[in-house]
Design a protein around this motif. Structure first.
Motif, PDB file in Angstrom:
ATOM      1  N   ARG A 166       0.857  -1.345   0.007  1.00  0.00           N
ATOM      2  CA  ARG A 166      -0.129  -0.116  -0.058  1.00  0.00           C
ATOM      3  C   ARG A 166       0.809   1.247  -0.016  1.00  0.00           C
ATOM      4  O   ARG A 166       0.498   2.284  -0.757  1.00  0.00           O
ATOM      5  CB  ARG A 166      -1.041   0.054   1.324  1.00  0.00           C
ATOM      6  CG  ARG A 166      -1.873   1.151   1.170  1.00  0.00           C
ATOM      7  CD  ARG A 166      -3.191   0.746   0.330  1.00  0.00           C
ATOM      8  NE  ARG A 166      -4.267   1.891   0.621  1.00  0.00           N
ATOM      9  CZ  ARG A 166      -4.211   2.837  -0.527  1.00  0.00           C
ATOM     10  NH1 ARG A 166      -3.144   3.362  -1.074  1.00  0.00           N
ATOM     11  NH2 ARG A 166      -4.962   3.896  -0.171  1.00  0.00           N
ATOM     12  N   TYR A 199      -0.733   2.380 -14.313  1.00  0.00           N
ATOM     13  CA  TYR A 199      -1.029   3.884 -14.414  1.00  0.00           C
ATOM     14  C   TYR A 199       0.036   4.471 -13.378  1.00  0.00           C
ATOM     15  O   TYR A 199       0.003   4.103 -12.179  1.00  0.00           O
ATOM     16  CB  TYR A 199      -2.310   4.528 -13.936  1.00  0.00           C
ATOM     17  CG  TYR A 199      -3.385   4.367 -15.207  1.00  0.00           C
ATOM     18  CD1 TYR A 199      -4.017   3.168 -15.395  1.00  0.00           C
ATOM     19  CD2 TYR A 199      -3.522   5.494 -16.321  1.00  0.00           C
ATOM     20  CE1 TYR A 199      -5.132   2.874 -16.423  1.00  0.00           C
ATOM     21  CE2 TYR A 199      -4.380   5.008 -17.414  1.00  0.00           C
ATOM     22  CZ  TYR A 199      -5.217   4.069 -17.430  1.00  0.00           C
ATOM     23  OH  TYR A 199      -5.842   3.493 -18.500  1.00  0.00           O
ATOM     24  N   GLN A 224       0.280   8.155 -11.305  1.00  0.00           N
ATOM     25  CA  GLN A 224      -0.584   9.249 -10.751  1.00  0.00           C
ATOM     26  C   GLN A 224       0.469  10.076  -9.936  1.00  0.00           C
ATOM     27  O   GLN A 224       0.423   9.791  -8.729  1.00  0.00           O
ATOM     28  CB  GLN A 224      -1.661   8.955 -10.235  1.00  0.00           C
ATOM     29  CG  GLN A 224      -2.664  10.534 -10.040  1.00  0.00           C
ATOM     30  CD  GLN A 224      -4.173   9.863  -9.421  1.00  0.00           C
ATOM     31  OE1 GLN A 224      -4.407   8.791  -8.719  1.00  0.00           O
ATOM     32  NE2 GLN A 224      -5.070  11.016  -9.690  1.00  0.00           N
ATOM     33  N   GLY A 255      -1.889  15.500  -7.688  1.00  0.00           N
ATOM     34  CA  GLY A 255      -2.596  16.875  -8.497  1.00  0.00           C
ATOM     35  C   GLY A 255      -2.738  16.716  -9.791  1.00  0.00           C
ATOM     36  O   GLY A 255      -3.212  17.588 -10.492  1.00  0.00           O
ATOM     37  N   GLN A 256      -2.313  15.333 -10.451  1.00  0.00           N
ATOM     38  CA  GLN A 256      -2.525  15.088 -11.912  1.00  0.00           C
ATOM     39  C   GLN A 256      -3.560  13.866 -12.153  1.00  0.00           C
ATOM     40  O   GLN A 256      -3.977  13.147 -11.090  1.00  0.00           O
ATOM     41  CB  GLN A 256      -1.094  14.915 -12.356  1.00  0.00           C
ATOM     42  CG  GLN A 256      -0.158  16.075 -12.381  1.00  0.00           C
ATOM     43  CD  GLN A 256       1.042  15.876 -13.230  1.00  0.00           C
ATOM     44  OE1 GLN A 256       1.174  14.817 -13.720  1.00  0.00           O
ATOM     45  NE2 GLN A 256       2.073  16.809 -12.827  1.00  0.00           N
ATOM     46  N   GLY A 257      -3.975  13.822 -13.273  1.00  0.00           N
ATOM     47  CA  GLY A 257      -4.562  12.555 -13.815  1.00  0.00           C
ATOM     48  C   GLY A 257      -3.557  11.395 -13.914  1.00  0.00           C
ATOM     49  O   GLY A 257      -2.502  11.428 -14.009  1.00  0.00           O
ATOM     50  N   PRO A 258      -4.322  10.133 -14.063  1.00  0.00           N
ATOM     51  CA  PRO A 258      -3.200   8.959 -14.243  1.00  0.00           C
ATOM     52  C   PRO A 258      -2.755   9.003 -15.545  1.00  0.00           C
ATOM     53  O   PRO A 258      -3.337   9.203 -16.576  1.00  0.00           O
ATOM     54  CB  PRO A 258      -4.558   7.911 -13.937  1.00  0.00           C
ATOM     55  CG  PRO A 258      -5.530   8.335 -13.075  1.00  0.00           C
ATOM     56  CD  PRO A 258      -5.640   9.832 -13.601  1.00  0.00           C
ATOM     57  N   LEU A 288      -1.077   6.656 -18.416  1.00  0.00           N
ATOM     58  CA  LEU A 288      -1.058   5.069 -18.498  1.00  0.00           C
ATOM     59  C   LEU A 288       0.442   4.828 -18.826  1.00  0.00           C
ATOM     60  O   LEU A 288       1.206   5.358 -19.594  1.00  0.00           O
ATOM     61  CB  LEU A 288      -1.550   4.678 -19.901  1.00  0.00           C
ATOM     62  CG  LEU A 288      -1.553   3.337 -20.371  1.00  0.00           C
ATOM     63  CD1 LEU A 288      -2.180   2.309 -19.266  1.00  0.00           C
ATOM     64  CD2 LEU A 288      -2.122   3.249 -21.952  1.00  0.00           C
ATOM     65  N   LEU A 326      -1.263   2.778  -9.882  1.00  0.00           N
ATOM     66  CA  LEU A 326      -2.333   2.310  -9.908  1.00  0.00           C
ATOM     67  C   LEU A 326      -2.662   1.113 -11.183  1.00  0.00           C
ATOM     68  O   LEU A 326      -1.956   1.140 -11.875  1.00  0.00           O
ATOM     69  CB  LEU A 326      -3.416   3.284 -10.347  1.00  0.00           C
ATOM     70  CG  LEU A 326      -3.843   4.665  -9.421  1.00  0.00           C
ATOM     71  CD1 LEU A 326      -4.445   5.508 -10.031  1.00  0.00           C
ATOM     72  CD2 LEU A 326      -4.736   4.147  -8.075  1.00  0.00           C
ATOM     73  N   PHE A 369     -10.496  -0.191 -10.763  1.00  0.00           N
ATOM     74  CA  PHE A 369      -9.062   0.009 -10.182  1.00  0.00           C
ATOM     75  C   PHE A 369      -8.672  -0.429  -8.730  1.00  0.00           C
ATOM     76  O   PHE A 369      -9.625  -0.727  -8.114  1.00  0.00           O
ATOM     77  CB  PHE A 369      -9.039   1.418  -9.918  1.00  0.00           C
ATOM     78  CG  PHE A 369      -8.472   2.232 -11.026  1.00  0.00           C
ATOM     79  CD1 PHE A 369      -9.589   2.671 -12.072  1.00  0.00           C
ATOM     80  CD2 PHE A 369      -7.275   2.612 -11.481  1.00  0.00           C
ATOM     81  CE1 PHE A 369      -9.359   3.297 -13.430  1.00  0.00           C
ATOM     82  CE2 PHE A 369      -6.857   3.150 -12.524  1.00  0.00           C
ATOM     83  CZ  PHE A 369      -8.063   3.594 -13.648  1.00  0.00           C
ATOM     84  N   GLY A 370      -7.588  -0.957  -8.661  1.00  0.00           N
ATOM     85  CA  GLY A 370      -7.079  -1.264  -7.203  1.00  0.00           C
ATOM     86  C   GLY A 370      -7.009   0.175  -6.574  1.00  0.00           C
ATOM     87  O   GLY A 370      -6.911   1.228  -6.903  1.00  0.00           O
ATOM     88  N   SER A 371      -6.307  -0.042  -4.801  1.00  0.00           N
ATOM     89  CA  SER A 371      -6.348   1.237  -4.202  1.00  0.00           C
ATOM     90  C   SER A 371      -5.056   1.915  -4.339  1.00  0.00           C
ATOM     91  O   SER A 371      -4.788   2.966  -4.003  1.00  0.00           O
ATOM     92  CB  SER A 371      -6.419   0.930  -2.821  1.00  0.00           C
ATOM     93  OG  SER A 371      -7.605   0.399  -2.452  1.00  0.00           O
TER      94      SER A 371
END
Lengths: 118, 110
Positions: free
Chosen positions: A9, A35, A37, A40-43, A45, A91, A109-111
């Motif tokens: 984790r 992914y 991340q 403050g940004q998007g994931p 790939l 992710l 998605f996983g955590s």
């Protein structure tokens, strides 16, 4: 139905060290994604597998990142050596893939694994 | 590079108000999806709209898609404090990738 499992984790390492992340997708899902991340940004790939073949790894920094998906099920993502800018949440996601059906493109998605590189 | 760009970057509203977020993208797509991310958690799928659809509803969510303008909007009606999260649009150009935008951070005040 069990979700996407990721471990660890959290991970704290020093720069130039190595680290590995593990992902177990939802049973029967053909497609697996990693992914990155940044806060403050998007994931973004990194790599996409269809069963155990790579569909896209165009944004994977291949000089330091590697990923594999054994027997088309579990996957590991490795960074060697890590840099400060690799600090991010990693992710893993899976989707049914295949042909037809309402949810073949829906990602589960996983955590995530939060990586801090010091 | 990111395909989708959300607008606004951040949004703060009162509970009970409606929240509207927009997404613009660059290339032709097969479908567009919206996801929610609560702080420190993974993303959760909300809704998928295909390129041949113009509007879709799911509970308090309404999504529109305008392929001529390469844009989509997500409307959350009667917002609740529990809706506080980041919302991302994700596009799938014809092919296999799913590419996420930078997200809109929504804060709903109780």
């Amino acid at each position: 139905e069990a979700g996407v499992a990721q471990s660890p984790r959290y991970k704290i390492i020093e720069k130039r060290q190595s680290v590995a992340f593990w992902c177990n997708p939802i049973s029967g899902h053909a497609t697996l994604y990693w992914y990155q991340q940044i806060l403050g940004q998007g994931p973004k790939l990194l790599i996409q597998f269809q069963n155990n073949g790579v569909v896209d790894d165009s944004q994977l920094p291949k000089d330091r990142f590697s990923a594999e998906r054994l027997k088309g099920v579990d996957s590991t993502l490795k960074i060697q050596p890590a840099k400060l800018e690799d600090s991010a949440v990693y992710l893993c996601a899976s989707s049914p893939g295949g042909q037809g059906g309402e949810n073949i493109e829906k990602l589960f998605f996983g955590s995530g694994t939060q990586l801090s590189v010091l | 590079s990111q395909q989708g760009e959300e607008d606004p970057q951040a949004l703060s509203i009162q509970e009970g108000e409606n929240a509207t977020m927009n997404c613009s993208y660059k290339t032709s797509i097969n479908n567009l999806q919206w996801y929610r991310q609560n702080s420190g958690r993974g993303l959760v799928h909300l809704i998928l709209i295909r390129s041949n659809e113009r509007e879709k509803h799911s509970g308090r969510l309404r999504v529109t898609l305008d392929t001529s303008k390469k844009s989509s909007s997500l409307l959350i009606t009667a917002s609740r404090a529990a809706d506080t999260a980041s919302y991302f649009c994700a596009t799938s150009p014809w092919g296999f990738k799913t590419i996420f935008g930078a997200g809109t951070r929504l804060f709903v005040k109780a």
